[in-house]
Design a protein around this motif. Structure first.
Motif, PDB file in Angstrom:
ATOM      1  N   LEU A 211      17.253 -47.830  32.793  1.00  0.00           N
ATOM      2  CA  LEU A 211      16.184 -48.415  31.981  1.00  0.00           C
ATOM      3  C   LEU A 211      14.809 -48.009  32.517  1.00  0.00           C
ATOM      4  O   LEU A 211      13.889 -47.738  31.726  1.00  0.00           O
ATOM      5  CB  LEU A 211      16.315 -49.941  31.973  1.00  0.00           C
ATOM      6  CG  LEU A 211      17.538 -50.505  31.242  1.00  0.00           C
ATOM      7  CD1 LEU A 211      17.581 -52.019  31.402  1.00  0.00           C
ATOM      8  CD2 LEU A 211      17.528 -50.131  29.772  1.00  0.00           C
ATOM      9  N   ALA A 212      14.660 -47.941  33.830  1.00  0.00           N
ATOM     10  CA  ALA A 212      13.374 -47.559  34.424  1.00  0.00           C
ATOM     11  C   ALA A 212      13.033 -46.106  34.100  1.00  0.00           C
ATOM     12  O   ALA A 212      11.882 -45.783  33.777  1.00  0.00           O
ATOM     13  CB  ALA A 212      13.412 -47.777  35.936  1.00  0.00           C
ATOM     14  N   ILE A 213      14.025 -45.217  34.176  1.00  0.00           N
ATOM     15  CA  ILE A 213      13.794 -43.808  33.837  1.00  0.00           C
ATOM     16  C   ILE A 213      13.395 -43.683  32.375  1.00  0.00           C
ATOM     17  O   ILE A 213      12.474 -42.919  32.017  1.00  0.00           O
ATOM     18  CB  ILE A 213      15.048 -42.973  34.148  1.00  0.00           C
ATOM     19  CG1 ILE A 213      15.277 -42.906  35.655  1.00  0.00           C
ATOM     20  CG2 ILE A 213      14.917 -41.559  33.574  1.00  0.00           C
ATOM     21  CD1 ILE A 213      16.583 -42.226  36.050  1.00  0.00           C
ATOM     22  N   SER A 214      14.064 -44.412  31.504  1.00  0.00           N
ATOM     23  CA  SER A 214      13.724 -44.386  30.080  1.00  0.00           C
ATOM     24  C   SER A 214      12.287 -44.846  29.854  1.00  0.00           C
ATOM     25  O   SER A 214      11.532 -44.219  29.104  1.00  0.00           O
ATOM     26  CB  SER A 214      14.687 -45.271  29.285  1.00  0.00           C
ATOM     27  OG  SER A 214      16.014 -44.811  29.393  1.00  0.00           O
ATOM     28  N   PHE A 215      11.907 -45.939  30.514  1.00  0.00           N
ATOM     29  CA  PHE A 215      10.547 -46.462  30.344  1.00  0.00           C
ATOM     30  C   PHE A 215       9.513 -45.454  30.827  1.00  0.00           C
ATOM     31  O   PHE A 215       8.514 -45.192  30.144  1.00  0.00           O
ATOM     32  CB  PHE A 215      10.406 -47.771  31.109  1.00  0.00           C
ATOM     33  CG  PHE A 215       9.025 -48.360  31.041  1.00  0.00           C
ATOM     34  CD1 PHE A 215       8.636 -49.112  29.957  1.00  0.00           C
ATOM     35  CD2 PHE A 215       8.123 -48.151  32.084  1.00  0.00           C
ATOM     36  CE1 PHE A 215       7.351 -49.647  29.889  1.00  0.00           C
ATOM     37  CE2 PHE A 215       6.842 -48.676  32.024  1.00  0.00           C
ATOM     38  CZ  PHE A 215       6.456 -49.438  30.929  1.00  0.00           C
ATOM     39  N   LEU A 216       9.733 -44.859  31.997  1.00  0.00           N
ATOM     40  CA  LEU A 216       8.772 -43.918  32.567  1.00  0.00           C
ATOM     41  C   LEU A 216       8.622 -42.677  31.693  1.00  0.00           C
ATOM     42  O   LEU A 216       7.501 -42.256  31.370  1.00  0.00           O
ATOM     43  CB  LEU A 216       9.214 -43.527  33.981  1.00  0.00           C
ATOM     44  CG  LEU A 216       8.329 -42.512  34.714  1.00  0.00           C
ATOM     45  CD1 LEU A 216       6.934 -43.081  34.912  1.00  0.00           C
ATOM     46  CD2 LEU A 216       8.949 -42.132  36.052  1.00  0.00           C
ATOM     47  N   CYS A 217       9.737 -42.080  31.291  1.00  0.00           N
ATOM     48  CA  CYS A 217       9.679 -40.854  30.492  1.00  0.00           C
ATOM     49  C   CYS A 217       9.096 -41.113  29.104  1.00  0.00           C
ATOM     50  O   CYS A 217       8.305 -40.315  28.594  1.00  0.00           O
ATOM     51  CB  CYS A 217      11.076 -40.248  30.368  1.00  0.00           C
ATOM     52  SG  CYS A 217      11.739 -39.594  31.907  1.00  0.00           S
ATOM     53  N   ASN A 218       9.447 -42.231  28.498  1.00  0.00           N
ATOM     54  CA  ASN A 218       8.878 -42.556  27.190  1.00  0.00           C
ATOM     55  C   ASN A 218       7.388 -42.818  27.280  1.00  0.00           C
ATOM     56  O   ASN A 218       6.632 -42.474  26.360  1.00  0.00           O
ATOM     57  CB  ASN A 218       9.582 -43.774  26.598  1.00  0.00           C
ATOM     58  CG  ASN A 218      10.991 -43.462  26.142  1.00  0.00           C
ATOM     59  OD1 ASN A 218      11.307 -42.316  25.810  1.00  0.00           O
ATOM     60  ND2 ASN A 218      11.852 -44.458  26.121  1.00  0.00           N
ATOM     61  N   ALA A 219       6.955 -43.422  28.389  1.00  0.00           N
ATOM     62  CA  ALA A 219       5.523 -43.648  28.576  1.00  0.00           C
ATOM     63  C   ALA A 219       4.772 -42.328  28.697  1.00  0.00           C
ATOM     64  O   ALA A 219       3.714 -42.135  28.067  1.00  0.00           O
ATOM     65  CB  ALA A 219       5.296 -44.509  29.820  1.00  0.00           C
ATOM     66  N   VAL A 220       5.311 -41.400  29.489  1.00  0.00           N
ATOM     67  CA  VAL A 220       4.674 -40.085  29.634  1.00  0.00           C
ATOM     68  C   VAL A 220       4.641 -39.357  28.298  1.00  0.00           C
ATOM     69  O   VAL A 220       3.615 -38.764  27.909  1.00  0.00           O
ATOM     70  CB  VAL A 220       5.427 -39.247  30.689  1.00  0.00           C
ATOM     71  CG1 VAL A 220       4.897 -37.810  30.715  1.00  0.00           C
ATOM     72  CG2 VAL A 220       5.294 -39.879  32.069  1.00  0.00           C
TER      73      VAL A 220
END
Length: 364
Positions: A211-220
């Motif tokens: 979930l953290a990887i998804s949040f970070l990449c989607n934010a970028v």
């Protein structure tokens, strides 16, 4: 039959004094409804994604559609297998001692619960990484993210999830029948040693990491697209990027809402060594919340398609009188648009002087 670690009897330790009971008729009814709705929803989403994959052969979107198809297929089989076992358990009046004396069914159920729980979370994070690379590094994406590479990534993700699911079996630790006697998972009651805690914490940590990887990449990805939108004078064809990022954000929100209660509950049990105040009803509620993730995932692709988004845009712009995106430019080459995104984001000072006509021929 209390605490034996023998694979044949380990799963029955919870059956002696259980205080968590579920209404049989209601539970069977909801299990059948959830399974049926999940199968129909995921089947419809698979049809939509396969048609989209045949229609859009651009590399930029084909890799995303392959990963999305893998996610929906995983959810479909999760409903089929886990749902069928759950209905069988309810229909058999939860008499595990009668039909599971060798603990094989409980082991299969536990493996499937772990695999079909982690695999969609992993695939959601891989999809977010793929979109982030497609927007920020389009040349690398167009050369390295081919269909063959995407299929290899899908295979590696599935194999890793299988390895995590088989880890207790490889260590001769049987999956346990839970207090509700309706499902099997890691040991959640009377957790005594580090290995039982390790499995619970590993499952929770991997889920939160995805979930953290998804949040970070989607934010970028979202920030990059917004920067380009405000810096570029030409409001052209980035709709396919926005369509996919909207879908990814929806998947991430659904996953966070549905999975967070279960992941937090398992983490608390692992940290407190089974002495947490989590009741059987709380765990069962968190599990049902997680089950909704596999039902809601396919509706992201059913409802948040470009055709539906266009209609929503028209309705919104008609009501508010606001025009944000030029809808007539939605069908331009995705490779050209990706290259423009990267060129503008990497060269903000010269964004207005970039000529992408030679590059657009590469996408042809």
């Amino acid at each position: 039959m209390n605490s034996s670690k023998s694979p044949g009897l380990a799963g029955f330790g919870v059956l002696k004094n259980t205080t968590c009971h579920t209404e049989k008729k209601i539970s069977v009814f909801f299990s059948i409804i959830f399974m049926t709705v999940g199968i129909l929803s995921n089947s419809l989403a698979i049809v939509i994604l396969m048609k989209a994959y045949q229609r859009f052969r651009q590399k930029s979107k084909a890799s995303f559609l392959l990963l999305a198809s893998g996610l929906v297929v995983t959810d479909l089989f999760g409903h089929l297998i886990n749902g069928a076992i759950a209905v069988f358990v309810y229909a058999s009046d939860k008499d595990w001692i009668r039909f599971n004396q060798s603990n094989i069914l409980c082991s299969v159920f536990g493996i499937c619960m772990v695999f079909f729980g982690l695999c969609p979370l992993f695939l959601g994070s891989v999809m977010a990484v793929e979109r982030c690379i497609g927007v920020t590094k389009p040349i690398f994406h167009s050369t390295k993210m081919t269909s063959r590479h995407v299929k290899m990534m899908l295979t590696m993700v599935c194999l890793f999830a299988v390895l995590i699911a088989l880890l207790p079996i490889l260590r001769f630790r049987a999956y346990q029948i839970q207090a509700s006697r309706t499902w099997c998972f890691y040991k959640t009651e009377h957790v005594e040693d580090w290995e039982d805690r390790f499995y619970l914490l590993l499952f929770s940590c991997l889920g939160f990491l995805a979930l953290a990887i998804s949040f970070l990449c989607n934010a970028v990805t979202g920030i990059t697209l917004l920067r380009v939108k405000f810096k570029s004078q030409q409001r052209q064809g980035r709709s396919h990027h926005f369509e996919m990022i909207i879908q990814l954000l929806a998947i991430m929100c659904v996953s966070c809402i549905c999975w967070s209660p279960f992941l937090v509950t398992m983490a608390r049990i692992g940290i407190d060594e089974g002495r947490s105040k989590e009741t059987c009803e709380t765990i069962l509620f968190a599990l049902r919340m997680a089950t909704w993730n596999q039902i809601l995932d396919p509706w992201v692709y059913i409802l948040l398609r470009k055709a539906v988004l266009k209609n929503l845009y028209k309705i919104t712009s008609g009501c508010c009188g606001v025009h944000v995106i030029n809808l007539h430019m939605w069908e331009l080459s995705s490779i050209k648009n990706s290259l423009k995104v990267a060129a503008i984001s990497e060269s903000p000072g010269s964004s207005k002087q970039i000529n992408l006509q030679p590059l657009s021929s590469m996408g042809q």
